[in-house]
Design a protein around this motif. Structure first.
Motif, PDB file in Angstrom:
ATOM      1  N   PRO A  61     -11.732 -24.029   4.265  1.00 46.26           N
ATOM      2  CA  PRO A  61     -10.469 -24.766   4.201  1.00 46.26           C
ATOM      3  C   PRO A  61     -10.622 -26.263   3.928  1.00 46.26           C
ATOM      4  O   PRO A  61      -9.841 -26.823   3.147  1.00 46.26           O
ATOM      5  N   SER A  77     -11.414 -16.739   9.407  1.00 46.38           N
ATOM      6  CA  SER A  77     -11.041 -16.910  10.810  1.00 46.38           C
ATOM      7  C   SER A  77     -10.234 -15.728  11.323  1.00 46.38           C
ATOM      8  O   SER A  77     -10.070 -15.559  12.526  1.00 46.38           O
ATOM      9  N   GLU A  78      -9.755 -14.883  10.417  1.00 41.73           N
ATOM     10  CA  GLU A  78      -8.990 -13.690  10.780  1.00 41.73           C
ATOM     11  C   GLU A  78      -9.753 -12.414  10.422  1.00 41.73           C
ATOM     12  O   GLU A  78      -9.155 -11.352  10.310  1.00 41.73           O
ATOM     13  N   SER A  90      -5.966 -20.705   0.858  1.00 36.59           N
ATOM     14  CA  SER A  90      -6.377 -21.911   1.588  1.00 36.59           C
ATOM     15  C   SER A  90      -7.757 -21.819   2.225  1.00 36.59           C
ATOM     16  O   SER A  90      -8.277 -22.813   2.711  1.00 36.59           O
ATOM     17  N   PHE A  97      -8.579 -19.759   4.871  1.00 34.72           N
ATOM     18  CA  PHE A  97      -8.527 -19.439   6.292  1.00 34.72           C
ATOM     19  C   PHE A  97      -8.750 -17.959   6.610  1.00 34.72           C
ATOM     20  O   PHE A  97      -8.689 -17.571   7.770  1.00 34.72           O
ATOM     21  N   LEU A  98      -9.001 -17.118   5.633  1.00 34.02           N
ATOM     22  CA  LEU A  98      -9.195 -15.685   5.896  1.00 34.02           C
ATOM     23  C   LEU A  98     -10.355 -15.370   6.832  1.00 34.02           C
ATOM     24  O   LEU A  98     -10.216 -14.506   7.707  1.00 34.02           O
ATOM     25  N   THR A 148       1.604 -14.247   4.391  1.00 33.86           N
ATOM     26  CA  THR A 148       0.667 -15.096   5.136  1.00 33.86           C
ATOM     27  C   THR A 148      -0.769 -14.795   4.726  1.00 33.86           C
ATOM     28  O   THR A 148      -1.581 -15.716   4.573  1.00 33.86           O
ATOM     29  N   THR A 149      -1.086 -13.547   4.510  1.00 30.93           N
ATOM     30  CA  THR A 149      -2.436 -13.178   4.064  1.00 30.93           C
ATOM     31  C   THR A 149      -2.753 -13.850   2.734  1.00 30.93           C
ATOM     32  O   THR A 149      -3.850 -14.379   2.539  1.00 30.93           O
ATOM     33  N   ARG A 200      -3.440 -17.505   3.372  1.00 33.51           N
ATOM     34  CA  ARG A 200      -4.766 -17.664   3.995  1.00 33.51           C
ATOM     35  C   ARG A 200      -5.872 -17.476   2.977  1.00 33.51           C
ATOM     36  O   ARG A 200      -6.900 -18.161   3.031  1.00 33.51           O
TER      37      ARG A 200
END
Length: 109
Positions: free
Chosen positions: A92, A70-71, A65, A67-68, A58-59, A62
């Motif tokens: 993204p 946001s985490e 895409s 989205f990292l 998943t990392t 992310r």
């Protein structure tokens, strides 16, 4: 053997639509989640990423895409190329406009 842009590794002359090269992902500025991860997706092919929970699948998605952030994560090293162009660090919606997307798995109700 020449390797540039979105070309394959010289074994079949195939063009890679996605090249992830030696990426490192760090969460919260200290926790290394991925180190030296590479992936190539040749045009017209399907590539699977398999591994146990916590392996970084998943990392990696992310990171590709965008989205990292946001985490609280960041790609700190390596390259991510979509159709030969760098998408590393892009938001993204920009990655999506360039043709990259994530399809979440269906949730059973």
């Amino acid at each position: 053997m020449e390797r540039s842009g979105s070309h394959g590794d010289g074994t079949g002359g195939e063009r890679n639509i996605l090249d992830v090269r030696q990426i490192e992902v760090v969460y919260n500025k200290v926790q290394i989640a991925l180190a030296g991860v590479s992936l190539a997706v040749p045009e017209g092919k399907i590539v699977a990423v398999l591994g146990p929970n916590g392996a970084g699948k998943t990392t990696m998605l992310r990171a590709i895409s965008g989205f990292l952030p946001s985490e609280s994560g960041k790609v700190t090293d390596g390259e991510i190329l979509l159709d030969g162009q760098s998408i590393k660090g892009l938001q993204p919606h920009v990655v999506a406009r360039k043709g990259g997307c994530i399809m979440p798995e269906a949730q059973a109700i």
